[in-house]
Design an enzyme around this catalytic site. Sequence first.
Site, PDB file in Angstrom:
ATOM      1  N   ASP A 169      -2.200  15.646   0.293  1.00  0.00           N
ATOM      2  CA  ASP A 169      -3.268  15.211  -0.707  1.00  0.00           C
ATOM      3  C   ASP A 169      -3.228  15.907  -2.040  1.00  0.00           C
ATOM      4  O   ASP A 169      -2.436  17.066  -1.900  1.00  0.00           O
ATOM      5  CB  ASP A 169      -4.695  15.325  -0.239  1.00  0.00           C
ATOM      6  CG  ASP A 169      -5.640  14.644  -0.685  1.00  0.00           C
ATOM      7  OD1 ASP A 169      -5.501  13.795  -1.619  1.00  0.00           O
ATOM      8  OD2 ASP A 169      -6.854  14.718  -0.261  1.00  0.00           O
ATOM      9  N   ASP A 189      -6.758   9.612   7.685  1.00  0.00           N
ATOM     10  CA  ASP A 189      -6.906  11.115   8.121  1.00  0.00           C
ATOM     11  C   ASP A 189      -8.257  11.580   8.088  1.00  0.00           C
ATOM     12  O   ASP A 189      -9.192  10.820   7.234  1.00  0.00           O
ATOM     13  CB  ASP A 189      -6.083  11.952   6.975  1.00  0.00           C
ATOM     14  CG  ASP A 189      -6.853  12.056   5.928  1.00  0.00           C
ATOM     15  OD1 ASP A 189      -7.594  13.253   5.700  1.00  0.00           O
ATOM     16  OD2 ASP A 189      -6.643  11.417   4.768  1.00  0.00           O
ATOM     17  N   CYS A 227      -8.854   9.393  30.374  1.00  0.00           N
ATOM     18  CA  CYS A 227      -8.123   9.986  29.303  1.00  0.00           C
ATOM     19  C   CYS A 227      -6.979  11.048  29.901  1.00  0.00           C
ATOM     20  O   CYS A 227      -7.142  11.535  30.810  1.00  0.00           O
ATOM     21  CB  CYS A 227      -8.934  10.925  28.286  1.00  0.00           C
ATOM     22  SG  CYS A 227      -8.242  11.692  27.123  1.00  0.00           S
ATOM     23  N   CYS A 233      -5.402  13.405  28.303  1.00  0.00           N
ATOM     24  CA  CYS A 233      -5.144  14.717  27.393  1.00  0.00           C
ATOM     25  C   CYS A 233      -5.204  15.736  28.530  1.00  0.00           C
ATOM     26  O   CYS A 233      -5.649  15.716  29.733  1.00  0.00           O
ATOM     27  CB  CYS A 233      -6.175  14.671  26.368  1.00  0.00           C
ATOM     28  SG  CYS A 233      -7.639  15.535  26.954  1.00  0.00           S
ATOM     29  N   CYS A 253      -8.747  16.698  29.868  1.00  0.00           N
ATOM     30  CA  CYS A 253      -9.326  15.769  30.961  1.00  0.00           C
ATOM     31  C   CYS A 253      -8.539  15.650  32.308  1.00  0.00           C
ATOM     32  O   CYS A 253      -9.119  15.502  33.142  1.00  0.00           O
ATOM     33  CB  CYS A 253      -9.545  14.296  30.211  1.00  0.00           C
ATOM     34  SG  CYS A 253     -10.647  14.121  28.760  1.00  0.00           S
ATOM     35  N   HIS A 263      -8.725  17.078  22.816  1.00  0.00           N
ATOM     36  CA  HIS A 263      -9.103  15.742  23.375  1.00  0.00           C
ATOM     37  C   HIS A 263      -9.758  15.164  22.309  1.00  0.00           C
ATOM     38  O   HIS A 263      -9.446  13.759  22.077  1.00  0.00           O
ATOM     39  CB  HIS A 263     -10.441  16.002  24.258  1.00  0.00           C
ATOM     40  CG  HIS A 263     -11.291  14.707  24.482  1.00  0.00           C
ATOM     41  ND1 HIS A 263     -10.942  13.799  25.478  1.00  0.00           N
ATOM     42  CD2 HIS A 263     -12.411  14.166  23.995  1.00  0.00           C
ATOM     43  CE1 HIS A 263     -11.669  12.884  25.535  1.00  0.00           C
ATOM     44  NE2 HIS A 263     -12.597  13.210  24.660  1.00  0.00           N
TER      45      HIS A 263
HETATM   46 ZN   LIG Z   1      -9.268  13.976  27.101  1.00  0.00          ZN
END
Ligand SMILES: [Zn+2]
Length: 397
Positions: free
Chosen positions: A90, A294, A332, A334, A337, A363
Amino acid sequence: MLKYDIITKNGLARTGVIHTPHGDIHTPAFVGAATRAAVKALTMQQMRDLGSQAILANTYHLVLTPGAELIRNAGGLAEFSSWRGPTFTDSGGFQIFSLPDVKITEQGARFKSHINGDKLEMTPESSMQAQWSIGADIHMAFDHLAKSDNYDDMKEAMERTHRWLERCVAEHQKLLGKMVGGRNMLSEGPKTWPSGPERPEQDCSDHPKTEQYLYAVVQGGSFNDLRAESARFAASQPVDGFGIGGVFTADGMAEMLHIVNNILPENKPRHLLGMGQEPIDLFVGAENGCDTFDCVGPTRMARNGSLYTLDGRINIKNAKYKNDFTPLMPDCDCELCRNYTRAYLHHLFRTDEITAKILASIHNEHFVVQTVDRIRDSIDNGNYDSYKQDFLQRYYG
Ligand SMILES: [Zn+2]
């Protein structure tokens, strides 16, 4: 020119691939906010593991520390940070115009460093030079963000943004010419930034990047006639893509993006700057023709214990999670999780363990990256409308 291929189109919504020197970005895509060349609480390996395709760093912050030149000497942003994938910067305008005593002239913006109070100046040229040294694949033009949403202020800022865009384009092309042309074209090195003694001429032929690309920024606030005028001007310039800036609220965003993206040329990518904390903004952006997003919101909320689930956002610090031995979001994949319970994360937040912020950030960042990935898949598969309806109904109730 930056190579961008459209794969599927449905109205303004599209999927595609942006080909950068550091790899491809499959769009729509959520870009990680790595303001100071780091995503807060996350390593670059964690960002790769959670599925992020690109990061966006901030020129203002990186110029103050460690300095653009240091990053150039390290081989550029992707190498310095060890991200090694596609990168954006940016321009720094947004941060500078948010500072308390910034003074705007036609030349640029004068302001005081928020770190040590040093008096500094940033101009379209110095922003381009700094971004060139930082060496991201995609740069944003230095734009003037009006402080109020008053029509006359907004029009004045937009018109200045257009004049500054012409200067950004000229400076960008000059810097690229040096890079491509090698030694003989180095009649003058980049000026020092932000202030200080003149630097000796530089040999730019050893610049680590082979190509760098420039996006114009569309301004105009909440006024659709100004947005249209700004889009027309940006579209007339020899740039590689577009940032849509100065969007702070979802109110009117769909209509504004519809107007702007109907004017911007279809064959160049568009980045919606700073929006994406609320999942609905990602849907509105994508279906109205934005390709990348973003936002610092997802990781900032994570550090406060506010976590996305498909059933809406929850605060994991709440006492009701103390004995909850289920995963935060069973579907999920990730790291949080897959391995930990809500009770454990609740305990980490209550005891102020650093790991709490790390796991929560993994997460939340994964959630927004994956939400946009699924928007992309649904556009490709022709089931965007049902995916959107199911998601929003469940998330917002
Ligand atoms: Zn997760």
